[in-house]
Motif scaffolding. Structure first.
Motif, PDB file in Angstrom:
ATOM      1  N   LEU A  44       7.507   2.029  29.806  1.00  0.00           N
ATOM      2  CA  LEU A  44       7.112   3.336  29.285  1.00  0.00           C
ATOM      3  C   LEU A  44       6.833   4.329  30.398  1.00  0.00           C
ATOM      4  N   THR A  45       7.356   5.531  30.233  1.00  0.00           N
ATOM      5  CA  THR A  45       7.043   6.653  31.104  1.00  0.00           C
ATOM      6  C   THR A  45       6.411   7.762  30.284  1.00  0.00           C
ATOM      7  N   HIS A  46       5.433   8.439  30.829  1.00  0.00           N
ATOM      8  CA  HIS A  46       4.966   9.705  30.252  1.00  0.00           C
ATOM      9  C   HIS A  46       6.206  10.575  30.059  1.00  0.00           C
ATOM     10  N   GLU A  47       6.273  11.353  28.993  1.00  0.00           N
ATOM     11  CA  GLU A  47       7.500  12.092  28.681  1.00  0.00           C
ATOM     12  C   GLU A  47       8.023  12.859  29.899  1.00  0.00           C
ATOM     13  N   PHE A  48       9.280  12.574  30.246  1.00  0.00           N
ATOM     14  CA  PHE A  48       9.958  13.181  31.399  1.00  0.00           C
ATOM     15  C   PHE A  48       9.147  13.028  32.690  1.00  0.00           C
ATOM     16  N   ALA A  49       8.251  12.036  32.738  1.00  0.00           N
ATOM     17  CA  ALA A  49       7.382  11.783  33.892  1.00  0.00           C
ATOM     18  C   ALA A  49       6.449  12.955  34.185  1.00  0.00           C
ATOM     19  N   TYR A  50       6.253  13.843  33.204  1.00  0.00           N
ATOM     20  CA  TYR A  50       5.479  15.060  33.429  1.00  0.00           C
ATOM     21  C   TYR A  50       4.052  14.886  32.920  1.00  0.00           C
ATOM     22  N   GLY A  51       3.335  13.948  33.511  1.00  0.00           N
ATOM     23  CA  GLY A  51       1.940  13.739  33.157  1.00  0.00           C
ATOM     24  C   GLY A  51       1.388  12.516  33.845  1.00  0.00           C
ATOM     25  N   PRO A  52       0.117  12.551  34.268  1.00  0.00           N
ATOM     26  CA  PRO A  52      -0.470  11.462  35.053  1.00  0.00           C
ATOM     27  C   PRO A  52      -1.295  10.470  34.251  1.00  0.00           C
ATOM     28  N   THR A  53      -1.247  10.544  32.898  1.00  0.00           N
ATOM     29  CA  THR A  53      -2.108   9.689  32.093  1.00  0.00           C
ATOM     30  C   THR A  53      -1.352   8.560  31.400  1.00  0.00           C
ATOM     31  N   GLY A  54      -0.053   8.708  31.190  1.00  0.00           N
ATOM     32  CA  GLY A  54       0.736   7.633  30.587  1.00  0.00           C
ATOM     33  C   GLY A  54       0.502   7.450  29.103  1.00  0.00           C
ATOM     34  N   ASP A  55      -0.012   8.488  28.432  1.00  0.00           N
ATOM     35  CA  ASP A  55      -0.293   8.368  26.998  1.00  0.00           C
ATOM     36  C   ASP A  55       0.384   9.461  26.169  1.00  0.00           C
ATOM     37  N   ARG A  56       1.452  10.021  26.714  1.00  0.00           N
ATOM     38  CA  ARG A  56       2.244  11.006  25.994  1.00  0.00           C
ATOM     39  C   ARG A  56       3.712  10.660  26.180  1.00  0.00           C
ATOM     40  N   SER A  57       4.269   9.962  25.184  1.00  0.00           N
ATOM     41  CA  SER A  57       5.644   9.479  25.290  1.00  0.00           C
ATOM     42  C   SER A  57       6.224   9.329  23.897  1.00  0.00           C
ATOM     43  N   LEU A  58       7.546   9.348  23.803  1.00  0.00           N
ATOM     44  CA  LEU A  58       8.219   9.034  22.541  1.00  0.00           C
ATOM     45  C   LEU A  58       7.720   7.717  21.971  1.00  0.00           C
ATOM     46  N   GLN A  59       7.402   6.764  22.858  1.00  0.00           N
ATOM     47  CA  GLN A  59       6.991   5.418  22.424  1.00  0.00           C
ATOM     48  C   GLN A  59       5.476   5.239  22.391  1.00  0.00           C
ATOM     49  N   GLY A  60       4.711   6.326  22.501  1.00  0.00           N
ATOM     50  CA  GLY A  60       3.264   6.222  22.398  1.00  0.00           C
ATOM     51  C   GLY A  60       2.586   6.131  23.747  1.00  0.00           C
ATOM     52  N   ALA A  61       1.476   5.401  23.805  1.00  0.00           N
ATOM     53  CA  ALA A  61       0.662   5.283  25.018  1.00  0.00           C
ATOM     54  C   ALA A  61       0.723   3.864  25.554  1.00  0.00           C
ATOM     55  N   ALA A  62       0.887   3.729  26.871  1.00  0.00           N
ATOM     56  CA  ALA A  62       0.671   2.429  27.505  1.00  0.00           C
ATOM     57  C   ALA A  62      -0.829   2.189  27.609  1.00  0.00           C
ATOM     58  N   ARG A  63      -1.213   0.902  27.638  1.00  0.00           N
ATOM     59  CA  ARG A  63      -2.636   0.566  27.648  1.00  0.00           C
ATOM     60  C   ARG A  63      -2.965  -0.368  28.809  1.00  0.00           C
ATOM     61  N   ASN A  64      -4.172  -0.223  29.308  1.00  0.00           N
ATOM     62  CA  ASN A  64      -4.590  -0.901  30.525  1.00  0.00           C
ATOM     63  C   ASN A  64      -4.844  -2.387  30.266  1.00  0.00           C
ATOM     64  N   PRO A  65      -4.266  -3.288  31.063  1.00  0.00           N
ATOM     65  CA  PRO A  65      -4.472  -4.729  30.862  1.00  0.00           C
ATOM     66  C   PRO A  65      -5.923  -5.179  31.010  1.00  0.00           C
ATOM     67  N   TRP A  66      -6.748  -4.399  31.696  1.00  0.00           N
ATOM     68  CA  TRP A  66      -8.156  -4.777  31.877  1.00  0.00           C
ATOM     69  C   TRP A  66      -9.002  -4.393  30.674  1.00  0.00           C
ATOM     70  N   ASP A  67      -8.562  -3.363  29.941  1.00  0.00           N
ATOM     71  CA  ASP A  67      -9.255  -2.935  28.730  1.00  0.00           C
ATOM     72  C   ASP A  67      -8.252  -2.085  27.947  1.00  0.00           C
ATOM     73  N   SER A  68      -7.732  -2.624  26.882  1.00  0.00           N
ATOM     74  CA  SER A  68      -6.640  -1.960  26.164  1.00  0.00           C
ATOM     75  C   SER A  68      -7.076  -0.686  25.459  1.00  0.00           C
ATOM     76  N   ARG A  69      -8.366  -0.385  25.473  1.00  0.00           N
ATOM     77  CA  ARG A  69      -8.818   0.909  24.960  1.00  0.00           C
ATOM     78  C   ARG A  69      -8.588   2.013  25.970  1.00  0.00           C
ATOM     79  N   CYS A  70      -8.291   1.632  27.214  1.00  0.00           N
ATOM     80  CA  CYS A  70      -8.199   2.587  28.319  1.00  0.00           C
ATOM     81  C   CYS A  70      -6.756   2.883  28.704  1.00  0.00           C
ATOM     82  N   MET A  71      -6.571   4.045  29.325  1.00  0.00           N
ATOM     83  CA  MET A  71      -5.254   4.433  29.796  1.00  0.00           C
ATOM     84  C   MET A  71      -4.870   3.622  31.030  1.00  0.00           C
ATOM     85  N   THR A  72      -3.592   3.622  31.314  1.00  0.00           N
ATOM     86  CA  THR A  72      -3.076   3.016  32.541  1.00  0.00           C
ATOM     87  C   THR A  72      -3.036   4.016  33.683  1.00  0.00           C
TER      88      THR A  72
END
Length: 447
Positions: free
Chosen positions: A132-160
Motif C-alpha cells: 500500500l502507498t498513500h495515494e500517489f505517494a502524496y502524504g506521510p501518514t499512509g492512511d489515504r489510499s484506494l485500498q484504505g489505511a495501512a496499520r502499524n504491526p506494533w499496534d494496529s490502531r496506529c498509523m504506519t
C-alpha cells in the motif's frame, strides 16, 4: 538496538537475508519454502495490517520455483536469489496490477517493469506482491489510499507513516524480509522509524526512477526497507546496479547532533531515547551542530514550493477532468499546489542549489549528522493533530519535519531502529554527505 517482536509477527520478523541466503546455498532451505512462508504470513496478518494490496501466489511461487531450479543447476545470481521481496504500489510491475493508490488507476496493469524491479528479477528475487502507498505517494501518514489505511504491526490502531506504508509494515511484521519504497519528503524513513525497521534513502539519482510514478521530479528517491543495515545494503546494490565500495580504514568519526527544536517540536521522551542510542553508538564523537532553525525553515519553504509545483504538473489533467476520483486530502493538497507561480518555482530551484552548497560546507566539519527520524511516535490512524509538550501540531507536518530537508539537498539518509517510547518504535536518522551512500551504509553496518 533490536526490538522485541511486534504484536503482529510473521515468519521473517527480525530475520537476516544474509543468513537466509547462506541456507539457500547450503540446501537446508528452498525458495519455495521461503515464498510459502511469506504467503502464509501475509494470509494471516494482512487482514489486520493491510500492508499488501495485491498478492498472486501462483506468480510468486513460479518465480521461487525458477530460483530453486537455477540453484540446482549451479547458477547463482547473487544474494537475493530466491528471497521474497515486496514492491510499493507506485512502482510498475508488469505481472501485478499497479494502482498508485488511486481510483484513477484502479485495475491498471503496466506494460513493463520499473527498472529497479527489472534489476530485482535479474538478481533472482521473488516479487511476492504490491504494498500500500498513500495515494500517489502524496502524504506521510499512509492512511489515504484506494485500498484504505495501512496499520502499524506494533499496534494496529496506529498509523504506519507513509507514503511507503505497506512496505514498512510488511517488513516490520515479518511478512517479507525486504521491500522497496520511495521517498520524496521522508516516505521511506518515516514509516521505517514508526514501525521499527531500517529505511534507507540514497543520494538523489543514485537509483533510477524509470517506471516509478512521479510525485516531485527534483525530490523523488527509491530505496530499501529491511530488518538490518546489511540487508538494506544488499537490496540497494541490486537496484543501484553496483557494489558498495569497501569501507575505508577506520578513523575517528565527526558526528553532529541536531538539537531538538531545530526542525520543529520534538516529544521529549523521543528525543531522550534517540539521543541515548546515538551516544551508545558514537560516544565522544557526538557533538552539537548548532542552531539550524533559520536554515531549516527556509529549506522547508523551498521544498514545499518545488513539491507543489512539480506534483501539480503531474496531475493537472486529472484535476481538470476527474477531481472527484482523488482522496479529499490529496485533492486539497493539489488545489494548494495549483497556486504556485512560475517565478516562485524558479526561485525555489535557485534556492535548492544554494542549500546544497550550504550543506556541503557543513559536511566539511562532520562525517554524519544525527536526529530523531520522526519527532513523535505513531498516532492513531486518521489522527491529524498531536500534542508535543504544550503544543498541538499537525501530524503530517510533524512526521515530515526531520526528514524532508535531506530530499531537498539530495543527501543520503538512513533511519535505524532506536528502541521504543511508550511501547512504540522510534528511529535514529543518520545523514551522510552527498554521494556518501557507501560510507553511510558501511559505517552503520559496522556499528
Amino acid at each position: 538496538m533490536s526490538l522485541v517482536k511486534p504484536s503482529h509477527a510473521g515468519y521473517f520478523c527480525g530475520q537476516s537475508v544474509v543468513e537466509l541466503a547462506e541456507r539457500l546455498r547450503a540446501g537446508s532451505l528452498t525458495s519455495i519454502e521461503l515464498t510459502r512462508a511469506a504467503l502464509d504470513s501475509i494470509e494471516r496478518l494482512n487482514p489486520t495490517l493491510n500492508a499488501f494490496v495485491q498478492v498472486d501466489a501462483p506468480v510468486a511461487l513460479a518465480q521461487a520455483r525458477k530460483a530453486d531450479q537455477l540453484f540446482a543447476q549451479g547458477v547463482d545470481l547473487g544474494p537475493l536469489q530466491g528471497i521474497p521481496v515486496a514492491v510499493k504500489d507506485n512502482i510498475d510491475t508488469f505481472d501485478y496490477v499497479t494502482t498508485y493508490g488511486s481510483a484513477h488507476f484502479e485495475g491498471h496493469r503496466p506494460s513493463c517493469d520499473a527498472l529497479c524491479v527489472q534489476r530485482l528479477r535479474e538478481a533472482g528475487a521473488v516479487i511476492v506482491g504490491k504494498t500500500l502507498t498513500h495515494e500517489f505517494a502524496y502524504g506521510p501518514t499512509g492512511d489515504r489510499s484506494l485500498q484504505g489505511a495501512a496499520r502499524n504491526p506494533w499496534d494496529s490502531r496506529c498509523m504506519t507513516g507513509g507514503s511507503s506504508a505497506g512496505s514498512a509494515a510488511a517488513v516490520a511484521s515479518g511478512m517479507v524480509p525486504l521491500a522497496l519504497g520511495t521517498d520524496t519528503g521522508g516516505s521511506i524513513r518515516i514509516p521505517a522509524a514508526l514501525c521499527g525497521v531500517v529505511g534507507f534513502k540514497p543520494s538523489f539519482a543514485s537509483v533510477s526512477l524509470e517506471g516509478v510514478f512521479p510525485l516531485s521530479s527534483s525530490l523523488d528517491h527509491v530505496g530499501p526497507i529491511a530488518n538490518n543495515v546489511e540487508d538494506a545494503r544488499l537490496l540497494f546494490e541490486v537496484i543501484a546496479a553496483r557494489k558498495v565500495a569497501p569501507a575505508p580504514e577506520a578513523r575517528p568519526l565527526r558526528v553532529g547532533w541536531i538539537s531538538a527544536g531545530s526542525f520543529g517540536p520534538v516529544d521529549a521522551e523521543v528525543d531522550r531515547q534517540v539521543y541515548y542510542v546515538a551516544l551508545q553508538m558514537f560516544g565522544d564523537a557526538l557533538q552539537p551542530v548548532g542552531d539550524l532553525a533559520p536554515l531549516a525553515a527556509a529549506m522547508k519553504d523551498t521544498l514545499l514550493t518545488l513539491q507543489r509545483a512539480e506534483a501539480y504538473d503531474v496531475h493537472a489533467e486529472r484535476m481538470l477532468e476527474a477531481p472527484q476520483l482523488f482522496d479529499q486530502e490529496v485533492r486539497e493538497r493539489l488545489e494548494l499546489s495549483q497556486e504556485v507561480r512560475g517565478w516562485q518555482y524558479i526561485r525555489a530551484q535557485a534556492a535548492q542549489a544554494q542549500f546544497k552548497a550550504v550543506m556541503a560546507q557543513i559536511f566539511e566539519h562532520f562525517d554524519f549528522l544525527l536526529s530523531p527520524s520522526v519527532p513523535i511516535t505513531a498516532t492513531a490512524v486518521d489522527a491529524r493533530e498531536v500534542r508535543v509538550g504544550a503544543q498541538s501540531i499537525d501530524v503530517r507536518a510533524a512526521v515530515l519535519s526531520h526528514t524532508s530537508a535531506w530530499n531537498l539537498t539530495g543527501l543520503p539518509a538512513i533511519s535505524l531502529p532506536a528502541g521504543q517510547v511508550r511501547g512504540m518504535p522510534v528511529g535514529l536518522q543518520v545523514i551522510g554527505a552527498i554521494g556518501g551512500d557507501d560510507r553511510l551504509l558501511q559505517e552503520m553496518a559496522r556499528l
